[in-house]
Design a protein around this motif. Structure first.
Motif, short mmCIF file in Angstrom:
data_model
loop_
_atom_site.label_atom_id
_atom_site.label_comp_id
_atom_site.label_asym_id
_atom_site.label_seq_id
_atom_site.Cartn_x
_atom_site.Cartn_y
_atom_site.Cartn_z
N TRP A 9 -7.87 4.40 -0.94
CA TRP A 9 -7.61 2.96 -1.24
C TRP A 9 -8.93 2.73 -1.85
O TRP A 9 -9.09 2.03 -2.85
N MET A 10 -10.32 3.38 -1.39
CA MET A 10 -11.60 3.09 -1.81
C MET A 10 -11.70 3.69 -3.30
O MET A 10 -12.42 3.26 -4.02
N GLU A 11 -10.84 4.83 -3.45
CA GLU A 11 -10.74 5.32 -5.06
C GLU A 11 -9.97 4.58 -5.87
O GLU A 11 -9.92 4.86 -7.05
N GLY A 12 -9.19 3.28 -5.21
CA GLY A 12 -8.61 2.55 -6.36
C GLY A 12 -7.13 2.95 -6.59
O GLY A 12 -6.49 2.52 -7.57
N ARG A 13 -6.72 4.05 -5.84
CA ARG A 13 -5.37 4.52 -5.98
C ARG A 13 -4.23 3.43 -5.23
O ARG A 13 -4.45 2.82 -4.35
N ASP A 14 -3.10 3.48 -5.93
CA ASP A 14 -1.95 2.88 -5.35
C ASP A 14 -1.42 3.59 -3.88
O ASP A 14 -1.29 4.86 -4.37
N LEU A 15 -1.32 3.02 -3.10
CA LEU A 15 -0.48 3.73 -1.52
C LEU A 15 0.75 3.58 -1.59
O LEU A 15 1.32 2.20 -1.61
N PRO A 16 1.76 4.51 -1.85
CA PRO A 16 3.31 4.28 -1.84
C PRO A 16 3.92 3.59 -0.53
O PRO A 16 4.59 2.61 -0.80
N GLY A 17 3.18 3.85 0.53
CA GLY A 17 3.71 3.08 1.76
C GLY A 17 3.30 1.59 1.63
O GLY A 17 3.95 0.72 2.40
N VAL A 18 2.33 1.33 0.96
CA VAL A 18 2.01 -0.23 0.78
C VAL A 18 2.66 -0.79 -0.40
O VAL A 18 3.35 -1.89 -0.19
N ALA A 19 2.76 -0.18 -1.64
CA ALA A 19 3.38 -0.47 -2.64
C ALA A 19 4.61 -1.04 -2.30
O ALA A 19 5.25 -2.03 -2.82
N VAL A 20 5.64 -0.26 -1.47
CA VAL A 20 7.08 -0.74 -1.20
C VAL A 20 7.20 -1.87 -0.37
O VAL A 20 8.29 -2.35 -0.40
N LEU A 21 5.83 -2.38 0.12
CA LEU A 21 6.07 -3.54 1.02
C LEU A 21 5.72 -4.89 0.19
O LEU A 21 5.57 -5.88 0.77
N GLU A 22 5.40 -4.84 -1.08
CA GLU A 22 4.98 -5.97 -1.87
C GLU A 22 6.22 -6.94 -1.89
O GLU A 22 7.14 -6.61 -1.86
N ARG A 23 5.80 -8.28 -1.93
CA ARG A 23 6.41 -9.31 -1.77
C ARG A 23 7.23 -9.40 -3.42
O ARG A 23 6.58 -9.17 -4.44
N PRO A 24 8.85 -9.50 -3.60
CA PRO A 24 9.26 -9.35 -4.81
C PRO A 24 8.91 -10.52 -5.65
O PRO A 24 8.71 -11.58 -5.22
#
Length: 398
Positions: free
Chosen positions: A383-398
């Motif tokens: 997260w500090m490196e600025g990367r997308d985290l797969p387990g978080v991205a999939v929880l994004e509000r549509p």
């Protein structure tokens, strides 16, 4: 950071709720020696129960390489889990197939069920579609409360979330909000402390931070590499001399981007690395050839304190010296205590994370005083490196 779904967005009454949690806790002789991670998931489980859901816990433990290993069974965490929840917890001998289906079918309102180690199946770490579908078939709703595993696209962290309604648990929600406040939309000025042994493991982190923060404090063995990059001799200190060009590049980018990098002005040196070894404070460019730098000196700590006082947000990853052994814990302790004081007084938002960092802040006696401490190692760093985290991205509000 995008907006994400939480428990409040899901209907759970009468439903089986698959909950991905972090139960990868230290165990010795079959006993959990630190239940912190277990205690942190209790609010999520209790909230699911209040909403009428039946929590079924998914977790990994150790690295069993895709096949059952009795030494890595989650059964051994049940006593600590029951103590934290104040109730009995059921257990299924597998996380998919017959044993899991039967255990889920037998659940009644108020029950909690723990399934066996997800990594006993090779399909888990491969994010295999069949494995994800087998897990998803056990429940109607999915909640991820394991930010520490969110940087991995595994069947139980990412695959399942694509198949049934999914949201963040309370711990994940708190983590995401704290991290968002610290780096995506912080109160400025922002300071970061990055310590540890090697520059080579934190190039992406440093490169991202110099674009996001106003002050960057570099400590630990990493600082020695930066000193070498400036032509300063560091004696027998730990330093990655082959990373000198990289370090110079980071210093140049920081200067161009208006990020001030703070390196040690004075250091604590010793001839041997042991508790109570004779040590002395010298200027950073005066390390004797037969000595090694093991901590930042008092002048450096005073400057770090000034940086903290001038900042509104602080992100911390890694110690300033060899904090495990006195007296080389002095700089980390003093800086951590100053950050804690400013946080208590409402003058600083302080977010810290990473294994060594948590240990160092506990050692300094200030872990409870920081605004937020992440127990997630790899996920916090990515997260500090600025990367997308797969387990978080999939929880994004549509």
């Amino acid at each position: 950071m995008a907006d994400f779904l939480t428990i409040d967005d899901l209907k759970m009454d009468g439903k089986v709720v698959l909950v991905r949690v972090d139960l990868n806790v230290p165990v010795e002789g079959g006993q959990v020696t630190d239940a912190t991670r277990i205690e942190k998931i209790v609010p999520t489980i209790k909230d699911i129960q209040k909403k009428g859901g039946k929590p079924v816990l998914l977790a990994h433990f150790g690295r069993p390489k895709g096949q059952p290993d009795p030494t890595m069974s989650l059964r051994q965490v049940i006593p600590a889990l029951e103590a934290a929840l104040g109730q009995k917890v059921g257990f299924a001998e597998d996380c998919i197939g017959g044993p899991a289906k039967r255990a889920v079918a037998a659940m009644e309102a108020g029950d909690v069920l723990l399934l066996e180690n997800t990594r006993f199946h090779a399909g888990e770490e491969k994010n295999d579609a069949t494995c994800a579908a087998s897990l998803a078939a056990l429940g109607q709703v999915y909640v991820n409360d394991a930010f520490s595993a969110a940087h991995r696209a595994h069947a139980s962290t990412e695959g399942v979330a694509r198949l049934i309604p999914a949201a963040a648990g309370r711990l994940m929600e708190a983590e995401l909000k704290a991290l968002n406040a610290a780096l995506a939309n912080p109160d400025r000025p922002v300071a970061a402390v990055v310590g540890g042994a090697k520059v080579s493991t934190k190039i992406e982190l440093l490169t991202n931070l110099i674009e996001k923060v106003d002050h960057l404090v570099i400590g630990g063995g990493m600082a020695n590499t930066f000193l070498v990059a400036q032509g300063i001799e560091v004696g027998k200190s730990l330093a990655e001399r082959d990373m000198a060009d990289t370090a110079r590049g980071i210093l140049e980018k920081a200067a161009a981007g208006n990020c001030r990098i703070l390196l040690p002005a004075d250091v604590v040196v010793a001839r041997e690395f042991r508790a109570g070894a004779p040590s002395e404070v010298v200027a950073a460019d005066a390390c004797p050839p037969d000595a090694m730098i093991l901590d930042a000196g008092p002048q450096t700590v005073a400057e770090i304190a000034r940086v903290f006082a001038a900042s509104r947000t602080l992100i911390w990853n890694g110690p300033l010296g060899a904090f495990e052994i006195a007296p080389f814990d002095a700089a980390t302790n003093a800086a951590a205590q100053e950050a804690a004081r400013l946080t208590r007084e409402g003058l600083l938002v302080s977010v810290a994370g990473g294994g060594d960092t948590v240990a160092a802040l506990n050692h300094a006696g200030v872990a409870d005083d920081f605004t937020f401490i992440s127990t997630a190692g790899g996920a916090f760093l990515e997260w500090m490196e600025g990367r997308d985290l797969p387990g978080v991205a999939v929880l994004e509000r549509p």
